[in-house]
Design a protein around this motif. Structure first.
Motif, PDB file in Angstrom:
ATOM      1  N   ASP A  45     -33.747  19.383 -27.619  1.00  0.00           N
ATOM      2  CA  ASP A  45     -34.510  18.284 -28.235  1.00  0.00           C
ATOM      3  C   ASP A  45     -35.533  18.761 -29.261  1.00  0.00           C
ATOM      4  O   ASP A  45     -35.704  18.134 -30.300  1.00  0.00           O
ATOM      5  N   ASN A  46     -36.221  19.877 -28.959  1.00  0.00           N
ATOM      6  CA  ASN A  46     -37.259  20.319 -29.920  1.00  0.00           C
ATOM      7  C   ASN A  46     -36.643  20.646 -31.280  1.00  0.00           C
ATOM      8  O   ASN A  46     -37.264  20.405 -32.329  1.00  0.00           O
ATOM      9  N   ILE A  47     -35.404  21.128 -31.278  1.00  0.00           N
ATOM     10  CA  ILE A  47     -34.742  21.471 -32.542  1.00  0.00           C
ATOM     11  C   ILE A  47     -34.296  20.186 -33.253  1.00  0.00           C
ATOM     12  O   ILE A  47     -34.473  20.019 -34.468  1.00  0.00           O
ATOM     13  N   LYS A  48     -33.761  19.251 -32.480  1.00  0.00           N
ATOM     14  CA  LYS A  48     -33.341  17.972 -33.078  1.00  0.00           C
ATOM     15  C   LYS A  48     -34.552  17.255 -33.694  1.00  0.00           C
ATOM     16  O   LYS A  48     -34.473  16.712 -34.800  1.00  0.00           O
ATOM     17  N   GLU A  49     -35.691  17.290 -32.963  1.00  0.00           N
ATOM     18  CA  GLU A  49     -36.909  16.632 -33.472  1.00  0.00           C
ATOM     19  C   GLU A  49     -37.354  17.261 -34.784  1.00  0.00           C
ATOM     20  O   GLU A  49     -37.786  16.573 -35.706  1.00  0.00           O
ATOM     21  N   ALA A  50     -37.260  18.581 -34.877  1.00  0.00           N
ATOM     22  CA  ALA A  50     -37.665  19.265 -36.115  1.00  0.00           C
ATOM     23  C   ALA A  50     -36.785  18.807 -37.280  1.00  0.00           C
ATOM     24  O   ALA A  50     -37.268  18.615 -38.404  1.00  0.00           O
ATOM     25  N   GLY A  51     -35.498  18.599 -37.016  1.00  0.00           N
ATOM     26  CA  GLY A  51     -34.599  18.089 -38.057  1.00  0.00           C
ATOM     27  C   GLY A  51     -35.022  16.693 -38.488  1.00  0.00           C
ATOM     28  O   GLY A  51     -35.079  16.380 -39.683  1.00  0.00           O
ATOM     29  N   LYS A  52     -35.361  15.857 -37.501  1.00  0.00           N
ATOM     30  CA  LYS A  52     -35.779  14.481 -37.823  1.00  0.00           C
ATOM     31  C   LYS A  52     -37.080  14.495 -38.627  1.00  0.00           C
ATOM     32  O   LYS A  52     -37.239  13.750 -39.593  1.00  0.00           O
ATOM     33  N   ARG A  53     -38.019  15.360 -38.207  1.00  0.00           N
ATOM     34  CA  ARG A  53     -39.284  15.458 -38.951  1.00  0.00           C
ATOM     35  C   ARG A  53     -39.016  15.887 -40.390  1.00  0.00           C
ATOM     36  O   ARG A  53     -39.657  15.403 -41.325  1.00  0.00           O
ATOM     37  N   GLY A  54     -38.037  16.772 -40.557  1.00  0.00           N
ATOM     38  CA  GLY A  54     -37.677  17.234 -41.907  1.00  0.00           C
ATOM     39  C   GLY A  54     -37.228  16.073 -42.776  1.00  0.00           C
ATOM     40  O   GLY A  54     -37.619  15.962 -43.949  1.00  0.00           O
ATOM     41  N   ILE A  55     -36.438  15.180 -42.207  1.00  0.00           N
ATOM     42  CA  ILE A  55     -35.969  14.006 -42.977  1.00  0.00           C
ATOM     43  C   ILE A  55     -37.165  13.131 -43.348  1.00  0.00           C
ATOM     44  O   ILE A  55     -37.338  12.746 -44.513  1.00  0.00           O
ATOM     45  N   ASP A  56     -38.031  12.847 -42.348  1.00  0.00           N
ATOM     46  CA  ASP A  56     -39.177  11.965 -42.601  1.00  0.00           C
ATOM     47  C   ASP A  56     -40.151  12.562 -43.608  1.00  0.00           C
ATOM     48  O   ASP A  56     -40.828  11.843 -44.328  1.00  0.00           O
ATOM     49  N   ALA A  57     -40.212  13.879 -43.647  1.00  0.00           N
ATOM     50  CA  ALA A  57     -41.129  14.528 -44.599  1.00  0.00           C
ATOM     51  C   ALA A  57     -40.433  14.770 -45.947  1.00  0.00           C
ATOM     52  O   ALA A  57     -40.928  15.523 -46.785  1.00  0.00           O
ATOM     53  N   ASP A  58     -39.288  14.132 -46.133  1.00  0.00           N
ATOM     54  CA  ASP A  58     -38.542  14.241 -47.403  1.00  0.00           C
ATOM     55  C   ASP A  58     -38.148  15.666 -47.755  1.00  0.00           C
ATOM     56  O   ASP A  58     -38.128  16.038 -48.945  1.00  0.00           O
ATOM     57  N   LYS A  59     -37.821  16.442 -46.723  1.00  0.00           N
ATOM     58  CA  LYS A  59     -37.303  17.798 -47.007  1.00  0.00           C
ATOM     59  C   LYS A  59     -35.803  17.656 -47.297  1.00  0.00           C
ATOM     60  O   LYS A  59     -34.954  18.205 -46.596  1.00  0.00           O
ATOM     61  N   THR A  60     -35.514  16.864 -48.285  1.00  0.00           N
ATOM     62  CA  THR A  60     -34.126  16.471 -48.536  1.00  0.00           C
ATOM     63  C   THR A  60     -33.663  16.888 -49.924  1.00  0.00           C
ATOM     64  O   THR A  60     -32.660  16.393 -50.431  1.00  0.00           O
ATOM     65  N   ARG A  61     -34.417  17.778 -50.547  1.00  0.00           N
ATOM     66  CA  ARG A  61     -34.042  18.209 -51.906  1.00  0.00           C
ATOM     67  C   ARG A  61     -33.439  19.613 -51.857  1.00  0.00           C
ATOM     68  O   ARG A  61     -33.438  20.261 -50.828  1.00  0.00           O
ATOM     69  N   TYR A  62     -32.996  20.073 -53.043  1.00  0.00           N
ATOM     70  CA  TYR A  62     -32.483  21.443 -53.110  1.00  0.00           C
ATOM     71  C   TYR A  62     -33.544  22.422 -52.615  1.00  0.00           C
ATOM     72  O   TYR A  62     -34.730  22.252 -52.890  1.00  0.00           O
ATOM     73  N   THR A  63     -33.095  23.457 -51.913  1.00  0.00           N
ATOM     74  CA  THR A  63     -33.991  24.592 -51.626  1.00  0.00           C
ATOM     75  C   THR A  63     -33.539  25.740 -52.530  1.00  0.00           C
ATOM     76  O   THR A  63     -32.540  25.606 -53.240  1.00  0.00           O
ATOM     77  N   VAL A  64     -34.223  26.870 -52.457  1.00  0.00           N
ATOM     78  CA  VAL A  64     -33.721  28.022 -53.221  1.00  0.00           C
ATOM     79  C   VAL A  64     -32.439  28.533 -52.548  1.00  0.00           C
ATOM     80  O   VAL A  64     -32.213  28.302 -51.357  1.00  0.00           O
ATOM     81  N   THR A  65     -31.614  29.223 -53.322  1.00  0.00           N
ATOM     82  CA  THR A  65     -30.291  29.659 -52.830  1.00  0.00           C
ATOM     83  C   THR A  65     -30.351  30.426 -51.499  1.00  0.00           C
ATOM     84  O   THR A  65     -29.601  30.105 -50.566  1.00  0.00           O
ATOM     85  N   PRO A  66     -31.216  31.446 -51.352  1.00  0.00           N
ATOM     86  CA  PRO A  66     -31.174  32.221 -50.088  1.00  0.00           C
ATOM     87  C   PRO A  66     -31.798  31.506 -48.899  1.00  0.00           C
ATOM     88  O   PRO A  66     -31.806  32.058 -47.793  1.00  0.00           O
TER      89      PRO A  66
END
Ligand SMILES: Cc1ncc(COP(=O)(O)O)c(C=O)c1O
Length: 393
Positions: A45-66
């Motif tokens: 659950d803690n990992i799933k929650e971190a993924g959900k928080r990522g979506i809510d915080a708009d971590k939905t754009r390109y990251t750097v390649t590596p």
């Protein structure tokens, strides 16, 4: 119509069997699927929650390649914590699964005609990847009685002036066998002597049992570190197969070559999965203890049952979640079972058990049984198996 390279590769045999079993299950047939390469645990659950928080915080754009700096720092900390290895963030690259990390490594190192040495039984994708890079596979055979490992002498005998890369799968899929420190030292000596590179696929590093102490190949001696590309990922240790996070660490020149390839193919791993991966590596590690205590119980049960079958030989693996019994004694003229594929098909039809034939791993005469399933399923498996084998008498 299609390019020649397509004819050199076959679809993943493990996926084929698994798909056939899934199809039967979808049709309502009661099949026990022991062909899988993924655990039956859910992502914590803690990992799933971190993924959900990522979506809510708009971590939905390109990251750097590596991969994000945060994730590469978390991976660097993992290497320090588990293997006492120092990697900086430029020596680490994240990909969409360990499979892509393996592929990028081979594409970055292998020229057409270069020889790549690996050991059979091998993970199904190595031959296809070497072939896509136009390299030549040189395969060293290992057997039950060798503990599915090779010696420094065997490695040295396979080396020619065309050898470029050695691939080691430790612990191994499909055998579960793992090398101890002294065995790795012996291989490392040969690799340094012949000036070669090693891709060590350590995706099952945390899934080892009893008192086995796992060593990363890069930590074996200082002279080897820059010759080793360590591939690992979160799919197995954190039950995260669908999130697609793998990574590689090694010499900065090789890692940046891999980044070059990735920048023109997938760009980077999913930004949301990268957020979840930071939590997996830095957060509580309780899932591992739970998984390990269940997996060791399953392995012990399955191993004892298998060796109690007349004529079946089996190596008691140190890790991963597979056993790889030798089953040639079960070949049967009357039932037209002349190969591991015939036996796998017979078991699917007669006992509704799906296993993978050894020829998928370059090892005829064996089958791979995954114990990434419940004890109840394993007990039912053995009941069905023994019942089906009665017909052999
Ligand atoms: C030995 C080995 N390497 C790599 C992989 C690929 O892992 P991923 O799902 O992270 O791409 C697997 C998965 O089955 C594996 O067994």
């Amino acid at each position: 119509m299609l390019a020649d390279r397509i004819n050199k590769i076959v679809p993943s045999a493990t996926m084929q069997i698994s798909e056939q079993a899934k199809k039967l299950i979808a049709e309502g047939v009661d099949v026990i699927n022991l062909g899988m390469g993924e655990l039956d645990f859910n992502t914590p659950d803690n990992i799933k929650e971190a993924g959900k928080r990522g979506i809510d915080a708009d971590k939905t754009r390109y990251t750097v390649t590596p991969g994000t700096l945060e994730l590469r720092n978390a991976i660097a900390s993992k290497f320090k914590r588990d293997n006492n290895l120092d990697y900086n963030v430029n020596e680490i690259t994240v990909a969409s699964g360990a499979k892509q990390s393996v592929f990028n490594t081979i594409m970055a190192l292998v020229n057409p005609g270069d020889e790549v040495i690996y050991i059979s039984p091998y993970w199904v994708s190595y031959p296809a990847m070497v072939s896509l890079a136009e390299g030549r596979s040189v395969i060293i055979e290992s057997k039950t009685e060798d503990g599915f490992r090779i010696s420094g002498r065997q490695l040295e005998d396979a080396i020619t002036d065309k050898t470029k890369l050695i691939i080691l799968c430790n612990p191994s899929n499909p055998t579960g066998a793992a090398y101890n420190k002294a065995e790795l030292e012996e291989l490392a000596e040969v690799i340094v002597k012949h000036d070669l590179y090693v891709l060590t696929d350590e995706i099952y590093d945390k899934l080892v049992y009893d008192d086995f102490k796992f060593y990363c190949f890069a930590q074996i001696k200082p002279e080897i570190k820059n010759r080793v590309i360590v591939v690992n990922g979160l799919s197995k240790s954190y039950a995260m197969t669908g999130w697609r996070i793998g990574y590689a660490a090694g010499d900065e020149k090789i890692i940046s070559a891999m980044n070059k390839i990735q920048s023109h193919t997938t760009s980077h791993a999913s930004s949301i999965s990268q957020e979840a991966a930071v939590e997996a590596l830095n957060g509580p590690q309780v899932i591992l203890e739970k998984m390990l205590s269940e997996l060791v119980e399953r392995r012990n049960y399955l191993y004892n049952e298998l060796i109690s079958i007349n004529g079946v030989k089996c190596y008691k693996s140190e890790g991963a979640f597979f056993l790889f019994p030798e089953i040639t004694s079960l070949y049967n003229k009357k039932l037209k079972i002349h190969s591991s594929l015939d036996l796998a098909m017979y078991l699917l039809k007669e006992a509704r058990i799906a296993v993978v034939p050894g020829n998928a791993f370059g090892a005829e005469g064996y089958i791979r049984i995954s114990y990434a399933t419940s004890m109840d399923n394993l007990k039912e498996t053995m009941y069905r198996l023994k019942k089906a084998l009665k017909k052999f008498e």
